[in-house]
Motif scaffolding. Structure first.
Motif, short mmCIF file in Angstrom:
data_model
loop_
_atom_site.label_atom_id
_atom_site.label_comp_id
_atom_site.label_asym_id
_atom_site.label_seq_id
_atom_site.Cartn_x
_atom_site.Cartn_y
_atom_site.Cartn_z
N ASN A 142 2.28 6.52 1.77
CA ASN A 142 1.16 5.68 1.37
C ASN A 142 0.66 6.12 0.00
OD1 ASN A 142 1.05 4.20 3.85
ND2 ASN A 142 0.12 6.01 4.80
N ALA A 172 -6.53 1.17 6.08
CA ALA A 172 -6.91 2.55 6.42
C ALA A 172 -6.95 2.77 7.93
CB ALA A 172 -8.26 2.89 5.79
N SER A 173 -7.34 1.75 8.69
CA SER A 173 -7.47 1.91 10.14
C SER A 173 -6.13 2.22 10.82
CB SER A 173 -8.09 0.66 10.77
OG SER A 173 -7.23 -0.45 10.56
N PHE A 216 -4.51 3.92 -1.09
CA PHE A 216 -3.70 2.86 -0.48
C PHE A 216 -3.45 1.73 -1.49
CE2 PHE A 216 -5.67 4.71 3.46
CZ PHE A 216 -4.50 5.12 4.08
N ASN A 228 -1.54 7.47 -2.56
CA ASN A 228 -2.71 8.34 -2.36
C ASN A 228 -2.93 9.19 -3.61
OD1 ASN A 228 -4.62 10.22 -1.57
ND2 ASN A 228 -3.75 10.46 0.49
N TRP A 267 0.82 -1.22 0.00
CA TRP A 267 0.00 0.00 0.00
C TRP A 267 0.85 1.26 0.00
CZ3 TRP A 267 0.71 -2.91 4.46
CH2 TRP A 267 1.12 -2.25 5.60
N GLU A 324 -7.18 -0.25 0.77
CA GLU A 324 -7.76 0.68 1.73
C GLU A 324 -8.49 -0.04 2.87
OE1 GLU A 324 -10.38 3.58 -0.02
OE2 GLU A 324 -10.40 4.79 1.81
N TYR A 374 -4.22 4.45 10.00
CA TYR A 374 -3.96 5.90 9.89
C TYR A 374 -5.13 6.73 10.37
CZ TYR A 374 -0.46 3.54 7.22
OH TYR A 374 0.53 2.67 6.86
N GLU A 375 -6.03 6.11 11.13
CA GLU A 375 -7.20 6.79 11.65
C GLU A 375 -6.77 8.02 12.45
OE1 GLU A 375 -10.75 3.76 11.93
OE2 GLU A 375 -9.87 4.19 13.90
#
Ligand SMILES: Nc1nc2c(c(=O)[nH]1)N[C@H]1C(S)=C(S)[C@@H](COP(=O)(O)O)O[C@H]1N2
Ligand SMILES: [Mo]
Length: 300
Positions: free
Chosen positions: A248, A288-289, A280, A250, A211, A284, A291-292
């Motif tokens: 990451n 994704a979690s 990502f 993006n 990612w 994702e 980078y919350e």
């Protein structure tokens, strides 16, 4: 190169994530509920078609062997990959110099077909063989104070023409936050297309973090260090405005000199239109979690 798959590629073959996420889910229990959703997403994927062995091994970035895309294939044959020793140090229970075989002992390589997206806006799909970095780290024992993992590549002026010429500062170094390093998508790859890792792709062992932009996936690793502080990373040190520590993939955050919204799939042929870059890099749901709460424009 006429290498072909031993078996017919099925949809199950191109979604190995579904299998390992399932395994993890069984191990992790309730924590795996998100993983089931992720496995579903992976199965609904476009059916990743791997690039040819020829593409993957002839178009490379490996500055230790020169800055041109064909330099690694031409020059990396000089690198000696056997014997290979990896120093494991820092905040670990069992530091030491491990042979490659010792480091991998007890672990079984599995296939992972991943998208690979270079910050230069080209991409491939690679059928890697490797082990989860988490399994290696667990084996050497992570001390509670550890927050990051630092990696270092071989830098041998005798066999590496780019190191002799100092095209960038060497050794090449990279780093991950510990939770990124422990994520089940993060692997240490020892091969591709069920063959030993070609030298130009980072033999005998290299990181793959699907990612993140390709430069995070450091090649020909000789040292792994667990640290409390964020470790240095080569491209980030050279141009921190252009290459963040996280890096990451993006599509919404442009490189200062080009857009990251689309990419060129290597080997796509003459009429290959650029394709959209995925958040990502298409992982994702899985990552994704991690980078919350983080501002992904600031922490690019
Ligand atoms: N040691 C080292 N690792 C490296 C690099 C490098 O120059 N030296 N290049 C990076 C970059 S920019 C990319 S895109 C990938 C390329 O991997 P591949 O040649 O297997 O596609 O390796 C990464 N790892
Ligand atoms: Mo790259």
């Amino acid at each position: 190169m006429a290498y072909r798959w031993k078996n017919t590629l099925t949809r199950a073959d191109v979604t190995p994530e579904a299998m390992w996420l399932n395994r993890r889910q069984i191990i992790a229990g309730a924590a795996g509920l998100g993983a089931i959703a992720a496995a579903g997403a992976a199965q609904a994927d476009e059916g990743l078609e791997p690039n040819s062995y020829e593409d993957i091994t002839s178009y490379n970035n490996f500055y230790e062997f020169g800055t041109g895309k064909s330099d690694p294939a031409e020059n990396a044959g000089a690198m000696v990959t056997d014997p290979w020793s990896i120093r494991v140090d820092g905040l670990v229970d069992n530091p030491g110099d491990y042979s490659l075989a010792q480091l991998l002992d007890g672990l079984t390589a599995e296939e992972r077909i991943y998208r690979f997206r270079c910050v230069e806006a080209w991409s491939m799909v690679v059928p890697w063989n490797g082990v989860e970095l988490a399994d290696i780290l667990t084996k050497v024992g992570i001390k509670p104070e550890a927050k990051y993992v630092a990696f270092e590549s071989l830098a041998d002026p005798e066999t590496m023409i780019g190191v002799r010429r100092q095209v960038i500062p060497f050794p090449y170094v990279e780093g991950l936050r510990l939770d990124e390093a422990m994520h089940p998508l993060t692997i240490m790859a020892t091969g591709l297309y069920d063959r030993p890792m070609p030298n130009q792709n980072g033999a005998p062992i290299r990181l793959v973090v699907p990612w993140k932009y390709g430069f995070k996936s450091i090649k020909s690793i000789i040292r792994i260090t667990l640290t409390e502080e964020q470790p240095p990373a080569t491209w980030n040190m050279l141009q921190s405005r252009e290459y963040g520590f996280y890096s990451n993939v993006n599509p919404e955050v442009s490189h200062p000199r080009w857009s990251q919204a689309t990419e060129r799939r290597i080997g796509g042929g003459l009429f290959n239109a650029r394709q959209d870059t995925l958040m990502f890099n298409g992982y994702e749901q899985e990552v994704a979690s991690l980078y919350e709460g983080m501002d992904l424009r600031r922490n690019f």
